[in-house]
Design a protein around this motif. Structure first.
Motif, PDB file in Angstrom:
ATOM      1  N   LEU A 235      -7.493 -11.493   0.861  1.00 15.92           N
ATOM      2  CA  LEU A 235      -6.120 -11.824   0.486  1.00 15.92           C
ATOM      3  C   LEU A 235      -5.421 -10.693  -0.262  1.00 15.92           C
ATOM      4  CD1 LEU A 235      -3.962 -13.988   0.620  1.00 15.92           C
ATOM      5  CD2 LEU A 235      -4.825 -14.914  -1.539  1.00 15.92           C
ATOM      6  N   ASN A 236      -6.089 -10.088  -1.234  1.00 15.62           N
ATOM      7  CA  ASN A 236      -5.459  -8.987  -1.975  1.00 15.62           C
ATOM      8  C   ASN A 236      -5.133  -7.804  -1.064  1.00 15.62           C
ATOM      9  OD1 ASN A 236      -5.058 -10.011  -4.540  1.00 15.62           O
ATOM     10  ND2 ASN A 236      -7.085  -9.403  -5.292  1.00 15.62           N
ATOM     11  N   PRO A 237      -6.082  -7.342  -0.214  1.00 13.41           N
ATOM     12  CA  PRO A 237      -5.728  -6.260   0.718  1.00 13.41           C
ATOM     13  C   PRO A 237      -4.614  -6.654   1.689  1.00 13.41           C
ATOM     14  CG  PRO A 237      -8.112  -6.472   0.545  1.00 13.41           C
ATOM     15  CD  PRO A 237      -7.523  -7.635  -0.172  1.00 13.41           C
ATOM     16  N   MET A 238      -4.618  -7.893   2.173  1.00 12.61           N
ATOM     17  CA  MET A 238      -3.562  -8.334   3.083  1.00 12.61           C
ATOM     18  C   MET A 238      -2.204  -8.321   2.380  1.00 12.61           C
ATOM     19  SD  MET A 238      -2.943 -12.054   4.873  1.00 12.61           S
ATOM     20  CE  MET A 238      -4.151 -11.953   6.181  1.00 12.61           C
ATOM     21  N   THR A 239      -2.187  -8.762   1.127  1.00 15.62           N
ATOM     22  CA  THR A 239      -0.926  -8.779   0.356  1.00 15.62           C
ATOM     23  C   THR A 239      -0.345  -7.382   0.250  1.00 15.62           C
ATOM     24  OG1 THR A 239      -1.708 -10.698  -0.898  1.00 15.62           O
ATOM     25  CG2 THR A 239       0.122  -9.451  -1.833  1.00 15.62           C
ATOM     26  N   ARG A 240      -1.212  -6.405  -0.027  1.00  9.35           N
ATOM     27  CA  ARG A 240      -0.745  -5.022  -0.107  1.00  9.35           C
ATOM     28  C   ARG A 240      -0.367  -4.485   1.257  1.00  9.35           C
ATOM     29  NH1 ARG A 240      -5.307  -4.708  -3.564  1.00  9.35           N
ATOM     30  NH2 ARG A 240      -6.512  -3.762  -1.865  1.00  9.35           N
ATOM     31  N   ASN A 241      -1.191  -4.785   2.256  1.00  5.29           N
ATOM     32  CA  ASN A 241      -1.006  -4.259   3.602  1.00  5.29           C
ATOM     33  C   ASN A 241       0.325  -4.699   4.216  1.00  5.29           C
ATOM     34  OD1 ASN A 241      -2.632  -4.578   6.802  1.00  5.29           O
ATOM     35  ND2 ASN A 241      -1.887  -2.719   5.861  1.00  5.29           N
ATOM     36  N   LEU A 242       0.701  -5.964   3.972  1.00  2.00           N
ATOM     37  CA  LEU A 242       1.933  -6.507   4.548  1.00  2.00           C
ATOM     38  C   LEU A 242       3.060  -6.637   3.531  1.00  2.00           C
ATOM     39  CD1 LEU A 242       0.382  -9.323   6.799  1.00  2.00           C
ATOM     40  CD2 LEU A 242       1.049  -7.000   7.453  1.00  2.00           C
ATOM     41  N   ASN A 243       2.792  -6.188   2.286  1.00  2.00           N
ATOM     42  CA  ASN A 243       3.806  -6.214   1.228  1.00  2.00           C
ATOM     43  C   ASN A 243       4.374  -7.627   1.041  1.00  2.00           C
ATOM     44  OD1 ASN A 243       5.356  -5.013  -0.797  1.00  2.00           O
ATOM     45  ND2 ASN A 243       7.068  -4.579   0.587  1.00  2.00           N
ATOM     46  N   LEU A 244       3.478  -8.582   0.806  1.00  2.00           N
ATOM     47  CA  LEU A 244       3.862  -9.983   0.697  1.00  2.00           C
ATOM     48  C   LEU A 244       4.264 -10.334  -0.732  1.00  2.00           C
ATOM     49  CD1 LEU A 244       0.968 -11.598   2.788  1.00  2.00           C
ATOM     50  CD2 LEU A 244       3.262 -10.978   3.580  1.00  2.00           C
ATOM     51  N   SER A 245       5.256 -11.203  -0.873  1.00  2.00           N
ATOM     52  CA  SER A 245       5.652 -11.719  -2.176  1.00  2.00           C
ATOM     53  C   SER A 245       4.739 -12.880  -2.565  1.00  2.00           C
ATOM     54  CB  SER A 245       7.103 -12.214  -2.134  1.00  2.00           C
ATOM     55  OG  SER A 245       7.217 -13.351  -1.289  1.00  2.00           O
ATOM     56  N   ALA A 246       4.821 -13.329  -3.834  1.00  2.00           N
ATOM     57  CA  ALA A 246       3.998 -14.449  -4.294  1.00  2.00           C
ATOM     58  C   ALA A 246       4.299 -15.715  -3.502  1.00  2.00           C
ATOM     59  CB  ALA A 246       4.226 -14.686  -5.782  1.00  2.00           C
ATOM     60  N   THR A 247       5.560 -15.941  -3.181  1.00  2.00           N
ATOM     61  CA  THR A 247       5.943 -17.123  -2.400  1.00  2.00           C
ATOM     62  C   THR A 247       5.391 -17.044  -0.985  1.00  2.00           C
ATOM     63  OG1 THR A 247       7.986 -17.329  -3.688  1.00  2.00           O
ATOM     64  CG2 THR A 247       7.878 -18.520  -1.607  1.00  2.00           C
TER      65      THR A 247
ATOM     66  N   PHE B 291     -12.287  -3.681  -5.782  1.00  2.00           N
ATOM     67  CA  PHE B 291     -12.594  -4.655  -4.733  1.00  2.00           C
ATOM     68  C   PHE B 291     -14.073  -5.032  -4.738  1.00  2.00           C
ATOM     69  CE2 PHE B 291     -13.952  -5.758  -0.428  1.00  2.00           C
ATOM     70  CZ  PHE B 291     -13.031  -6.749  -0.091  1.00  2.00           C
ATOM     71  N   VAL B 292     -14.954  -4.054  -4.905  1.00  2.00           N
ATOM     72  CA  VAL B 292     -16.390  -4.328  -4.863  1.00  2.00           C
ATOM     73  C   VAL B 292     -16.798  -5.228  -6.014  1.00  2.00           C
ATOM     74  CG1 VAL B 292     -18.689  -3.308  -5.006  1.00  2.00           C
ATOM     75  CG2 VAL B 292     -16.917  -2.201  -3.629  1.00  2.00           C
ATOM     76  N   TYR B 293     -16.375  -4.920  -7.253  1.00  2.00           N
ATOM     77  CA  TYR B 293     -16.738  -5.735  -8.409  1.00  2.00           C
ATOM     78  C   TYR B 293     -16.189  -7.154  -8.283  1.00  2.00           C
ATOM     79  CZ  TYR B 293     -18.233  -1.426 -10.743  1.00  2.00           C
ATOM     80  OH  TYR B 293     -18.872  -0.257 -11.073  1.00  2.00           O
ATOM     81  N   ALA B 294     -14.931  -7.264  -7.883  1.00  2.00           N
ATOM     82  CA  ALA B 294     -14.312  -8.587  -7.752  1.00  2.00           C
ATOM     83  C   ALA B 294     -15.012  -9.414  -6.678  1.00  2.00           C
ATOM     84  CB  ALA B 294     -12.826  -8.442  -7.427  1.00  2.00           C
ATOM     85  N   THR B 295     -15.370  -8.785  -5.561  1.00  2.00           N
ATOM     86  CA  THR B 295     -16.033  -9.506  -4.474  1.00  2.00           C
ATOM     87  C   THR B 295     -17.455  -9.900  -4.868  1.00  2.00           C
ATOM     88  OG1 THR B 295     -14.709  -8.265  -2.859  1.00  2.00           O
ATOM     89  CG2 THR B 295     -16.653  -9.416  -2.039  1.00  2.00           C
ATOM     90  N   LEU B 296     -18.169  -9.005  -5.566  1.00  2.00           N
ATOM     91  CA  LEU B 296     -19.520  -9.328  -6.018  1.00  2.00           C
ATOM     92  C   LEU B 296     -19.509 -10.494  -7.005  1.00  2.00           C
ATOM     93  CD1 LEU B 296     -21.155  -5.790  -6.483  1.00  2.00           C
ATOM     94  CD2 LEU B 296     -21.839  -7.567  -4.851  1.00  2.00           C
ATOM     95  N   CYS B 297     -18.525 -10.512  -7.906  1.00  2.00           N
ATOM     96  CA  CYS B 297     -18.415 -11.626  -8.859  1.00  2.00           C
ATOM     97  C   CYS B 297     -18.122 -12.930  -8.124  1.00  2.00           C
ATOM     98  CB  CYS B 297     -17.323 -11.344  -9.887  1.00  2.00           C
ATOM     99  SG  CYS B 297     -17.757 -10.071 -11.086  1.00  2.00           S
TER     100      CYS B 297
END
Length: 491
Positions: A57-69, A307-313
């Motif tokens: 989700l985080n990479p997709m948000t950056r990749n497509l420049n998505l807003s919170a809504t 990304f690695v730390y967040a995914t491992l957690c």
């Protein structure tokens, strides 16, 4: 319940003979075991599809420049669609059988994954998520009904196994995300996760199409006894024969078709069961999809953006979901589905309260263990029990329809959780969002303690039980030769 010997040919006279033969089995093996695990395979695919989007989700948000809504709409859209297709899937399953909607659901899942994977815009992803919602809505309503009809009564708490399978799918997705990250694919990593979802969908579709057999209980309840015998022989071996017409027992108390059938779950002894199952399903959906689903995002907020730390957690947290999910059948046997739900919700309330008050000041060990405790108690109790309660509380020709209605209510909870979390977090911050969310398990725990019904704590089973609302005349009005099927009883 009379024993059903499998050494000699067994004469099938009616639905009670089919039920008794299934209940007489000490385990689920052979073709029945294949069918049982294939039904769970569809639920694995649903979990895999949902968590694939969560992990990226985080990479997709950056990749497509998505807003919170836009993020809120994208993540919750399939659940809004599932609200409609839960009851549609249940209606199809109760009218035309369990297998057709399961196959349709897999086709929809593959189409949705391919659309999302290849999309370059927000609008195309939304279209793909529509097909995912169709699949998710239909599959859960039908698969749980089918699992209930293939499970011997003494093993019925095993239905909760689906929750462990769910978290296996989530953890596999997170592990794959780490592998794709090592390939240095950048923010396009989410496309790889969705591509694997499409591949899994094709595999499950192939095996379900090849090996699934229609539920003999459903066939017998629909007065298709000869087909039920054929299905029993396919599943358990050539040990079953159709009784002569003069010996066959008619189906007594079969509900009418259409909406009147579904409305039975809001009458008589079924009403409190519907309230209990719906409360557990709605509230567990809100707390999971409003907290558990966003664990990769929460981990990034608590432990840094790497990304690695967040995914491992997040992977660490979800391993506790596997443990709780596969322990849930044993917990259900020991405590009952209702009490285990009530206790699980109570612990979830305390965990969310703790995170809301202290998540910014907790030591590292507590920051890891407190969310892990949330996932453990959720998966071991209410996370599994909502669907199991609705699958075990209603007779066969109501079961998929009831699952559809309760599933639609649960989809509303999922959609609310998925939509609320990113919006509330943007407006109020993470800690206040935890505090707001804590009201949900508190309310659910109170309801679970207040309603006494538990299908694992009664000797009265749903098929033609006394007092259950039905369209046929009361049981006492039938001559002895046309008495209803015998009630199933626990051992």
């Amino acid at each position: 319940m009379s024993a059903c010997s499998f050494s000699n040919p067994i004469k099938i006279r009616g639905v009670d003979d089919v039920i008794n033969c299934i209940d007489s089995r000490g385990k689920i093996n052979g073709r029945a075991g294949i069918i049982w695990w294939l039904a769970l395979g569809g639920l694995f695919l649903d979990a895999f599809s949902n968590s694939a989007l969560s992990a990226g989700l985080n990479p997709m948000t950056r990749n497509l420049n998505l807003s919170a809504t836009e993020v809120a709409l994208l993540t919750s859209f399939s659940s809004w669609v599932a609200i409609l297709f839960n009851p549609i899937g249940g209606w199809i399953a109760d009218r035309w059988g369990r297998v057709p909607p399961l196959i349709i659901a897999k086709i929809m899942a593959v189409i949705g994954a391919l659309l999302v994977m290849s999309s370059s815009s927000f609008s195309t992803i939304i279209i793909g998520r529509f097909f995912v919602g169709v699949s998710y809505g239909m599959d859960f309503a039908v698969a749980m009904a089918m699992l209930a009809e293939f499970t011997p009564v003494k093993l019925k708490s095993r239905l909760n196994t689906w929750q462990g399978v769910w978290y296996v799918a989530v953890c596999l997705n997170l592990a794959l995300a780490l592998m794709f990250y090592s390939w240095d694919v950048g923010d396009a990593i989410w496309r790889y996760s969705i591509a694997v979802t499409a591949l899994c969908g094709l595999i499950v579709l192939y095996f379900q199409f090849r090996y699934l057999v229609e539920s003999p209980v459903w066939l017998a309840r629909k007065s298709r006894l000869s087909e039920a015998v054929i299905a029993m022989n396919k599943i358990y071996g050539d040990n079953f024969i159709l009784a002569p017409k003069s010996e066959q027992k008619p189906v007594i108390g079969q509900a009418e078709k259409g909406a009147r059938n579904v409305l039975l779950i809001f009458r008589g002894v079924y009403l409190p069961r519907t309230i209990l199952a719906s409360t557990v399903q709605i509230c567990q959906s809100i707390q999971y999809f409003g907290v558990g689903w966003y664990l990769p995002v929460i981990s990034a907020a608590m432990f840094g953006k790497n990304f690695v730390y967040a995914t491992l957690c997040s992977l660490f947290f979800n391993v506790f979901g596997i443990v709780g999910g596969f322990l849930s059948p044993a917990i259900g046997r020991r405590l009952g589905l209702r009490r285990s739900s009530a206790i699980g919700f109570a612990v979830a309330f305390l965990v969310l309260l703790t995170l809301g008050l202290f998540s910014d000041s907790m030591p590292l060990w507590a920051s890891l263990l407190v969310p892990a405790l949330f996932i453990l108690c959720h998966s071991g109790g209410p996370g599994a029990n909502g669907k199991s309660l609705s699958s075990l509380s209603f007779r066969s020709e109501l079961r998929a329809g009831a699952n559809g209605v309760v599933g639609a209510l649960g989809a509303i909870g999922a959609a609310l959780g998925l939509f609320i979390f990113p919006v509330f977090r943007d407006l109020y911050g993470l800690q206040t969002t935890f505090l707001i969310m804590s009201a949900v398990p508190l309310f659910a725990s109170i309801v679970c303690f207040a309603i006494p019904w538990d299908p694992t704590r009664t000797t009265i089973q749903p098929d033609n039980e006394p007092g259950a609302p039905q369209f046929a005349p009361p049981q006492s009005s039938y001559p002895e030769s046309m008495a209803p099927e015998s009630n199933r009883s626990t051992k």
